[in-house]
Design a protein around this motif. Structure first.
Motif, PDB file in Angstrom:
ATOM      1  N   ARG A 116       0.827  -1.206   0.000  1.00  0.00           N
ATOM      2  CA  ARG A 116       0.000   0.000   0.000  1.00  0.00           C
ATOM      3  C   ARG A 116       0.866   1.263   0.000  1.00  0.00           C
ATOM      4  NH1 ARG A 116      -5.308   1.105   1.953  1.00  0.00           N
ATOM      5  NH2 ARG A 116      -5.550   3.228   2.741  1.00  0.00           N
ATOM      6  N   VAL A 117       1.918   1.269   0.826  1.00  0.00           N
ATOM      7  CA  VAL A 117       2.778   2.445   0.933  1.00  0.00           C
ATOM      8  C   VAL A 117       3.556   2.674  -0.363  1.00  0.00           C
ATOM      9  CG1 VAL A 117       4.770   3.420   2.133  1.00  0.00           C
ATOM     10  CG2 VAL A 117       2.972   2.268   3.439  1.00  0.00           C
ATOM     11  N   LEU A 118       4.127   1.601  -0.948  1.00  0.00           N
ATOM     12  CA  LEU A 118       4.919   1.750  -2.163  1.00  0.00           C
ATOM     13  C   LEU A 118       4.074   2.203  -3.346  1.00  0.00           C
ATOM     14  CD1 LEU A 118       7.389  -1.287  -2.054  1.00  0.00           C
ATOM     15  CD2 LEU A 118       7.815   1.087  -1.443  1.00  0.00           C
ATOM     16  N   VAL A 119       2.863   1.673  -3.451  1.00  0.00           N
ATOM     17  CA  VAL A 119       1.993   2.085  -4.550  1.00  0.00           C
ATOM     18  C   VAL A 119       1.646   3.567  -4.422  1.00  0.00           C
ATOM     19  CG1 VAL A 119      -0.318   1.802  -5.533  1.00  0.00           C
ATOM     20  CG2 VAL A 119       1.060  -0.204  -4.992  1.00  0.00           C
ATOM     21  N   ARG A 120       1.376   4.013  -3.216  1.00  0.00           N
ATOM     22  CA  ARG A 120       1.054   5.422  -3.018  1.00  0.00           C
ATOM     23  C   ARG A 120       2.252   6.332  -3.278  1.00  0.00           C
ATOM     24  NH1 ARG A 120      -2.790   6.056   2.371  1.00  0.00           N
ATOM     25  NH2 ARG A 120      -4.699   5.170   1.439  1.00  0.00           N
ATOM     26  N   SER A 121       3.469   5.784  -3.124  1.00  0.00           N
ATOM     27  CA  SER A 121       4.673   6.609  -3.313  1.00  0.00           C
ATOM     28  C   SER A 121       5.013   6.837  -4.772  1.00  0.00           C
ATOM     29  CB  SER A 121       5.863   5.958  -2.605  1.00  0.00           C
ATOM     30  OG  SER A 121       6.247   4.758  -3.275  1.00  0.00           O
TER      31      SER A 121
END
Length: 455
Positions: A430-435
């Protein structure tokens, strides 16, 4: 015809299925033949003596973890970019990195043998172990360039060919290893791994260099400077690969030191099914890498998330089926393959298989951080997992004295760690996709890029 139309999609699906089948079959054959040779070793020389062989092989693996630069991720990321700067520049860079891989492997092998001889001369290593450790070091040394060779096939869209070559080499390696075991026992077994490793490295590297040359043209005449950012990227991915390989080998080494060779053999047997399962699904990660890298480069968050979750659903279903089928048959299979005395490990084997099924649901974790340009994320994960696994092994060897109980306790603790790790990977997704940066329009890839993105 529009490659994105129905016909193009069908052809892409067939290519993916063909590649997956090739890599899966070769991986399964490699795993099965590895079990065959291990089982033959256990039956031929006994559990304690087999544990000595597995121990020295783990020592050799750990030694090369300190030396092997593990260039395959950097090659897949930077060779296509260098090729865009001029014809043959990608070939030149690939050749430079392959030569670096060979040089580091040769240096590590020479130093490793000298260290073993010095340890024996100082009385730290018995003559018996020296005769086992030297061929183990040589066998690990000749295999170090295999990663660069595999990267060459991936870069040129020839993963199907890689699978067929690996399949033939696996059969050859099994025959030679069994012959060495029957003729000369432990030493013959380890000496055979040197021969088979050398042959595999020569065959794979020759084929990879030829494929890269055909795809990118002859090497550029002028020297190619290392691309900016390659060295920091290489440091992180090399450390990640080393930590990943150290997890299994470090456990074997520590088990040999704290629990003796019998515990090493027990752990090897108990992890047999989980390792077999992971070889089944590992091609999924190899095929995801170029897709995730391409989607990440264009900021396509939807594509990254879709591919990751679809692979989780697929591998999760396969894992559940594997556990359901294997659980009632484990005791019988262990008895047939390794001997009746190893059926006591059936519970631990099933527990470790459940852990492998959990890990399989986040198979994309092997490539997602690197594909999106965050190799340090996986390094942190693997380091934490490795430290926890070693700590668990220390704890179980201090609490229990029976190798069977140690193995079951270690398996149960590993399952808990893997459950926690799996949950954390989904948070990281979730964090990497948002980044990722906002999506940009896709440029038409060069022919070489198009090949490399179609496994």
């Amino acid at each position: 015809m529009n490659p994105s139309g129905p016909g193009g999609k069908r052809r892409a699906w067939k290519r993916h299925l063909r590649t997956f089948s090739s890599l899966t079959v070769s991986g399964q054959v490699e795993a099965v033949l590895s079990f065959v040779t291990t089982a033959a070793l256990v039956r031929q020389v006994g559990g304690a003596e087999a544990g000595q062989v597995l121990f020295v092989q783990s020592l050799a693996t750990v030694w090369f973890l300190l030396w092997d630069p593990r260039l395959e991720d950097a090659q897949q990321r930077y060779v296509p970019a260098e090729q865009l700067r001029g014809a043959g520049r990608g070939t030149q860079l690939y050749h430079q990195l392959v030569r670096l891989d060979f040089a580091s492997g040769l240096l590590a092998t020479i130093v490793g043998v000298l260290v073993a001889l010095a340890a024996s001369a100082a009385g730290w290593l018995s003559a018996e172990l020296l005769w086992l450790l030297v061929p183990a070091v040589l066998g690990a040394g000749v295999a170090t360039p295999a990663g660069s060779a595999s990267a060459g096939y991936a870069l040129t869209g020839q993963l199907f060919r890689l699978g067929t070559v690996r399949l033939a080499l696996a059969v050859f390696g099994c025959v030679v290893t069994l012959a060495g075991l029957l003729m000369a026992g432990q030493v013959g077994y380890l000496t055979a791994t040197v021969v088979t490793g050398l042959v595999s490295t020569v065959v794979l590297t020759t084929g990879a260099v030829r494929q890269v040359r055909q795809a990118c043209g002859p090497p550029a005449a002028e020297p190619v400077a290392l691309p900016p950012g390659l060295m920091p990227f290489l440091v992180k991915t090399s450390a990640t690969g080393s930590v990943s390989a150290a997890s299994e080998s470090g456990v074997s080494v520590l088990a040999g030191v704290l629990g003796g060779p019998t515990l090493v053999t027990y752990l090897k047997v108990a992890t047999s099914m989980s390792r077999l399962f992971l070889t089944v699904i590992s091609p999924v990660a190899a095929q995801l890498y170029p897709r995730l890298a391409l989607a990440g480069a264009h900021g396509d968050r939807t594509a990254v998330l879709r591919d990751a979750l679809r692979s989780s659903a697929l591998t999760g279903a396969v894992g559940a089926l594997a556990v359901a089928v294997a659980a009632p048959l484990t005791g019988v299979l262990l008895g047939l393959v390794y001997g009746a005395e190893y059926t006591v490990l059936s519970t631990a084997t099933v527990v470790l298989l459940v852990g492998a099924a959990l890990r399989g649901t986040v198979i994309w974790g092997k490539v997602l951080p690197t594909a999106l340009g965050f190799p340090g994320v996986r390094l942190v994960f693997l380091t934490a997992e490795g430290v926890c696994q070693l700590a668990v092994l220390v704890a179980v060897t201090r609490i229990w004295t029976d190798p069977e109980r140690m193995t079951l306790a270690y398996a149960s603790s590993s399952l808990c760690l893997l459950a926690l790790s799996t949950a954390c990977w989904f948070l990281v997704l979730r964090v990497l996709v948002r980044s990722l940066p906002p999506a940009v329009s896709r440029a038409e890839p060069l022919p070489e890029q198009a090949k490399s993105t179609s496994p």
